[in-house]
Design a protein around this motif. Structure first.
Motif, mmCIF file in Angstrom:
data_model
loop_
_atom_site.group_PDB
_atom_site.id
_atom_site.type_symbol
_atom_site.label_atom_id
_atom_site.label_comp_id
_atom_site.label_asym_id
_atom_site.label_seq_id
_atom_site.Cartn_x
_atom_site.Cartn_y
_atom_site.Cartn_z
ATOM 1 N N ASN A 1 0.825 -1.208 0.000
ATOM 2 C CA ASN A 1 0.000 0.000 0.000
ATOM 3 C C ASN A 1 0.857 1.255 0.000
ATOM 4 O O ASN A 1 0.540 2.236 -0.687
ATOM 5 C CB ASN A 1 -0.932 -0.006 1.216
ATOM 6 N N ALA A 2 1.930 1.244 0.793
ATOM 7 C CA ALA A 2 2.814 2.403 0.820
ATOM 8 C C ALA A 2 3.449 2.626 -0.547
ATOM 9 O O ALA A 2 3.555 3.765 -1.012
ATOM 10 C CB ALA A 2 3.892 2.216 1.887
ATOM 11 N N GLN A 3 3.845 1.523 -1.221
ATOM 12 C CA GLN A 3 4.452 1.647 -2.537
ATOM 13 C C GLN A 3 3.447 2.212 -3.545
ATOM 14 O O GLN A 3 3.778 3.092 -4.361
ATOM 15 C CB GLN A 3 4.956 0.278 -3.011
ATOM 16 N N LEU A 4 2.204 1.744 -3.477
ATOM 17 C CA LEU A 4 1.167 2.271 -4.365
ATOM 18 C C LEU A 4 0.939 3.759 -4.121
ATOM 19 O O LEU A 4 0.787 4.546 -5.063
ATOM 20 C CB LEU A 4 -0.142 1.494 -4.150
ATOM 21 N N TYR A 5 0.929 4.142 -2.845
ATOM 22 C CA TYR A 5 0.703 5.542 -2.506
ATOM 23 C C TYR A 5 1.826 6.419 -3.051
ATOM 24 O O TYR A 5 1.575 7.468 -3.668
ATOM 25 C CB TYR A 5 0.610 5.680 -0.988
ATOM 26 N N TYR A 6 3.076 5.971 -2.862
ATOM 27 C CA TYR A 6 4.199 6.764 -3.349
ATOM 28 C C TYR A 6 4.254 6.759 -4.878
ATOM 29 O O TYR A 6 4.721 7.730 -5.483
ATOM 30 C CB TYR A 6 5.511 6.251 -2.749
ATOM 31 N N ASP A 7 3.782 5.692 -5.506
ATOM 32 C CA ASP A 7 3.690 5.679 -6.968
ATOM 33 C C ASP A 7 2.709 6.741 -7.451
ATOM 34 O O ASP A 7 2.947 7.419 -8.462
ATOM 35 C CB ASP A 7 3.244 4.299 -7.459
ATOM 36 N N VAL A 8 1.583 6.887 -6.733
ATOM 37 C CA VAL A 8 0.593 7.916 -7.085
ATOM 38 C C VAL A 8 1.224 9.301 -6.942
ATOM 39 O O VAL A 8 1.081 10.165 -7.823
ATOM 40 C CB VAL A 8 -0.668 7.791 -6.198
ATOM 41 N N LEU A 9 1.935 9.534 -5.835
ATOM 42 C CA LEU A 9 2.582 10.828 -5.624
ATOM 43 C C LEU A 9 3.615 11.109 -6.714
ATOM 44 O O LEU A 9 3.698 12.232 -7.230
ATOM 45 C CB LEU A 9 3.259 10.858 -4.256
ATOM 46 N N ARG A 10 4.401 10.085 -7.075
ATOM 47 C CA ARG A 10 5.433 10.268 -8.099
ATOM 48 C C ARG A 10 4.790 10.566 -9.454
ATOM 49 O O ARG A 10 5.257 11.433 -10.203
ATOM 50 C CB ARG A 10 6.318 9.033 -8.175
ATOM 51 N N SER A 11 3.708 9.859 -9.768
ATOM 52 C CA SER A 11 3.021 10.099 -11.038
ATOM 53 C C SER A 11 2.446 11.512 -11.094
ATOM 54 O O SER A 11 2.523 12.182 -12.127
ATOM 55 C CB SER A 11 1.892 9.073 -11.228
ATOM 56 N N ARG A 12 1.899 11.950 -9.961
ATOM 57 C CA ARG A 12 1.350 13.304 -9.927
ATOM 58 C C ARG A 12 2.440 14.350 -10.102
ATOM 59 O O ARG A 12 2.266 15.349 -10.808
ATOM 60 C CB ARG A 12 0.618 13.532 -8.602
ATOM 61 N N GLU A 13 3.602 14.101 -9.483
ATOM 62 C CA GLU A 13 4.726 15.032 -9.629
ATOM 63 C C GLU A 13 5.232 15.061 -11.064
ATOM 64 O O GLU A 13 5.530 16.128 -11.610
ATOM 65 C CB GLU A 13 5.844 14.613 -8.680
ATOM 66 N N GLU A 14 5.322 13.877 -11.697
ATOM 67 C CA GLU A 14 5.768 13.830 -13.087
ATOM 68 C C GLU A 14 4.784 14.547 -14.002
ATOM 69 O O GLU A 14 5.186 15.234 -14.947
ATOM 70 C CB GLU A 14 5.938 12.375 -13.521
ATOM 71 N N LEU A 15 3.478 14.388 -13.726
ATOM 72 C CA LEU A 15 2.464 15.086 -14.517
ATOM 73 C C LEU A 15 2.592 16.588 -14.350
ATOM 74 O O LEU A 15 2.504 17.341 -15.332
ATOM 75 C CB LEU A 15 1.068 14.620 -14.081
ATOM 76 N N GLN A 16 2.829 17.042 -13.108
ATOM 77 C CA GLN A 16 2.989 18.474 -12.872
ATOM 78 C C GLN A 16 4.208 19.018 -13.602
ATOM 79 O O GLN A 16 4.168 20.114 -14.179
ATOM 80 C CB GLN A 16 3.123 18.726 -11.360
ATOM 81 N N GLN A 17 5.300 18.242 -13.604
ATOM 82 C CA GLN A 17 6.503 18.681 -14.311
ATOM 83 C C GLN A 17 6.256 18.776 -15.812
ATOM 84 O O GLN A 17 6.726 19.713 -16.467
ATOM 85 C CB GLN A 17 7.654 17.724 -14.020
ATOM 86 N N ALA A 18 5.491 17.805 -16.360
ATOM 87 C CA ALA A 18 5.164 17.849 -17.788
ATOM 88 C C ALA A 18 4.307 19.073 -18.112
ATOM 89 O O ALA A 18 4.518 19.746 -19.129
ATOM 90 C CB ALA A 18 4.433 16.568 -18.188
ATOM 91 N N GLN A 19 3.345 19.376 -17.233
ATOM 92 C CA GLN A 19 2.511 20.558 -17.439
ATOM 93 C C GLN A 19 3.336 21.833 -17.372
ATOM 94 O O GLN A 19 3.143 22.761 -18.173
ATOM 95 C CB GLN A 19 1.396 20.591 -16.399
ATOM 96 N N ASP A 20 4.289 21.877 -16.426
ATOM 97 C CA ASP A 20 5.152 23.058 -16.309
ATOM 98 C C ASP A 20 5.988 23.246 -17.573
ATOM 99 O O ASP A 20 6.186 24.380 -18.033
ATOM 100 C CB ASP A 20 6.071 22.922 -15.093
ATOM 101 N N ARG A 21 6.478 22.118 -18.138
ATOM 102 C CA ARG A 21 7.273 22.228 -19.370
ATOM 103 C C ARG A 21 6.418 22.733 -20.527
ATOM 104 O O ARG A 21 6.889 23.528 -21.355
ATOM 105 C CB ARG A 21 7.895 20.868 -19.709
ATOM 106 N N LEU A 22 5.166 22.291 -20.597
ATOM 107 C CA LEU A 22 4.279 22.768 -21.657
ATOM 108 C C LEU A 22 4.003 24.262 -21.518
ATOM 109 O O LEU A 22 4.001 25.005 -22.505
ATOM 110 C CB LEU A 22 2.957 21.980 -21.614
ATOM 111 N N VAL A 23 3.773 24.697 -20.274
ATOM 112 C CA VAL A 23 3.525 26.127 -20.038
ATOM 113 C C VAL A 23 4.750 26.943 -20.420
ATOM 114 O O VAL A 23 4.641 28.002 -21.052
ATOM 115 C CB VAL A 23 3.149 26.359 -18.560
ATOM 116 N N GLU A 24 5.931 26.445 -20.061
ATOM 117 C CA GLU A 24 7.171 27.150 -20.394
ATOM 118 C C GLU A 24 7.383 27.214 -21.901
ATOM 119 O O GLU A 24 7.801 28.253 -22.439
ATOM 120 C CB GLU A 24 8.355 26.445 -19.722
#
Length: 306
Positions: free
Chosen positions: A198-221
Motif C-alpha cells: 500500500n505504501a508503494q502504491l501511494y508513493y507511486d501515485v505521488l510520483r506520477s502526480r509530480e511527473e504530470l505536474q513537471q510535464a505541465q510546467d514544461r508545456l507552459v514554459e
C-alpha cells in the motif's frame, strides 16, 4: 497531508483483509475446545493484541513506522526477543535487513542475504510458508545472518501480489512458543507485506502526480517561450525598419556635412552610436526566439540575456 483516493481504497481493502484474518483468529480461539480456560484466555488476548497492531498500522502510510509496529508486536505479543525484517533488492539479487528489534543497530547494519542459488530462499519461494531454520544445520547461511542467529529462528515470507518481497525473521532460540504463535507470526507478516504494498502504491501515485505536474510546467514554459518569440519578431520588425531609415539618412547627412559643415560631423557620430546601441538591443530581443535558461538560484531558471 491529504491522501489520494486510490491510496485510501488500497488501505481500506488491506485493512479489511487483515481485520478479517484477526477476527477469524479470535473466533477460532473462542471455539477451540482443546485448550483449558487459562490457555484459551491467553490465546484470545494474543489475537486481540495482534488485531490492535493491525488496526494501528492502517493509520499511517509511513512504511518504516508501520513495519516497526509489526516488529514490536512480534516482540511484545509473541515473546520473540529479537526479530528483523528484510526486503528484497531485486537488481542486486539480495535481501537487505531494513529494521530490527533486540539487536544493537550497528550489529545488523548492512546485513544482507544473497538470493542467488540459495537453498533456503528456494524452499521459501516454493512453499510460501514459515520455515523454522536451525543455524547449526545450515553451514551455508550468510555470515551476517549467522552472527544474528546462533540457533533456531523462524523465517516468514512477505508476499505481495504473488511475489516474495522479503521476510520476517524471529529468534526462536529462547522463545517460549505457545500453540498458535506461528499462525500469529504469519498474520503479522501478512500485515507487513500489505503495508509495504500500500505504501508503494501511494508513493507511486505521488510520483506520477509530480511527473504530470513537471510535464505541465514544461508545456507552459514552451508556450511562454513561443509567445516571447512572436513578440520578439514583431519588435524587431517594427524597430528595425525605421532604424534602417535613420541609419541611411545619417550616412547621407555625413557626406553633406563633410562638404558643407564639418563641425556637425561630431553630432552625426552621436546619432550613429545611438543607432548601434538600438541595434544591439534588437539583436538580443531576436535571440529570445532561441532563448536559453540559466540557473541563477537553486531550482530557479531565468532567461540568459548575456
Amino acid at each position: 497531508m491529504r491522501e489520494e483516493p486510490t491510496a485510501r481504497v488500497d488501505r481500506s481493502c488491506g485493512a479489511l483483509s487483515r481485520q478479517a484474518t484477526a477476527e477469524n483468529g479470535v473466533r477460532e480461539a473462542g471455539r477451540s475446545t482443546d485448550l483449558d480456560e487459562p490457555k484459551l484466555t491467553s490465546r484470545l488476548e494474543d489475537w486481540r493484541a495482534v488485531w490492535e497492531v493491525i488496526r494501528s498500522i492502517t493509520s499511517t502510510l509511513e512504511v518504516q513506522e508501520t513495519l516497526q509496529r509489526v516488529l514490536h508486536g512480534i516482540q511484545e505479543i509473541l515473546g520473540y526477543r529479537r526479530a528483523a525484517l528484510g526486503l528484497v533488492n531485486q537488481p542486486r539479487r539480495r535481501e537487505e535487513i531494513k529494521l530490527s528489534v533486540g539487536w544493537p543497530a550497528e550489529n545488523v547494519k548492512g546485513v544482507v542475504w544473497p538470493l542467488q542459488s540459495d537453498r533456503i530462499w528456494e524452499l521459501l519461494v516454493a512453499k510460501g510458508e514459515p520455515m523454522l531454520i536451525d543455524a547449526a544445520r545450515f553451514p551455508d547461511l550468510p555470515e551476517g545472518i549467522r552472527q544474528m542467529f546462533s540457533g533456531p529462528f523462524w523465517k516468514v515470507p512477505l508476499v505481495s501480489k504473488g511475489d516474495l518481497i522479503g521476510s520476517i525473521m524471529a529468534d526462536a532460540a529462547d522463545a517460549s512458543e505457545k500453540p498458535g504463535d506461528v499462525e500469529l507470526l504469519a498474520t503479522l507478516s501478512e500485515a507487513a507485506a500489505i503495508a509495504v504494498e500500500n505504501a508503494q502504491l501511494y508513493y507511486d501515485v505521488l510520483r506520477s502526480r509530480e511527473e504530470l505536474q513537471q510535464a505541465q510546467d514544461r508545456l507552459v514554459e514552451a508556450e511562454r517561450l513561443a509567445v516571447i518569440g512572436q513578440l520578439a519578431a514583431g519588435i524587431n520588425h517594427e524597430i528595425n525598419n525605421p532604424l534602417c531609415t535613420i541609419a541611411m539618412s545619417t550616412q547621407l547627412l555625413r557626406e553633406e556635412c563633410r562638404r558643407k559643415a564639418p563641425e556637425l560631423l561630431e553630432r552625426i557620430d552621436v546619432i550613429d552610436a545611438a543607432v548601434e546601441r538600438i541595434m544591439q538591443v534588437t539583436r538580443k530581443v531576436a535571440e529570445l526566439k532561441r532563448s536559453k535558461t540559466k540557473e541563477y538560484l537553486p531550482q530557479k531558471e531565468m532567461l540568459d540575456l548575456s
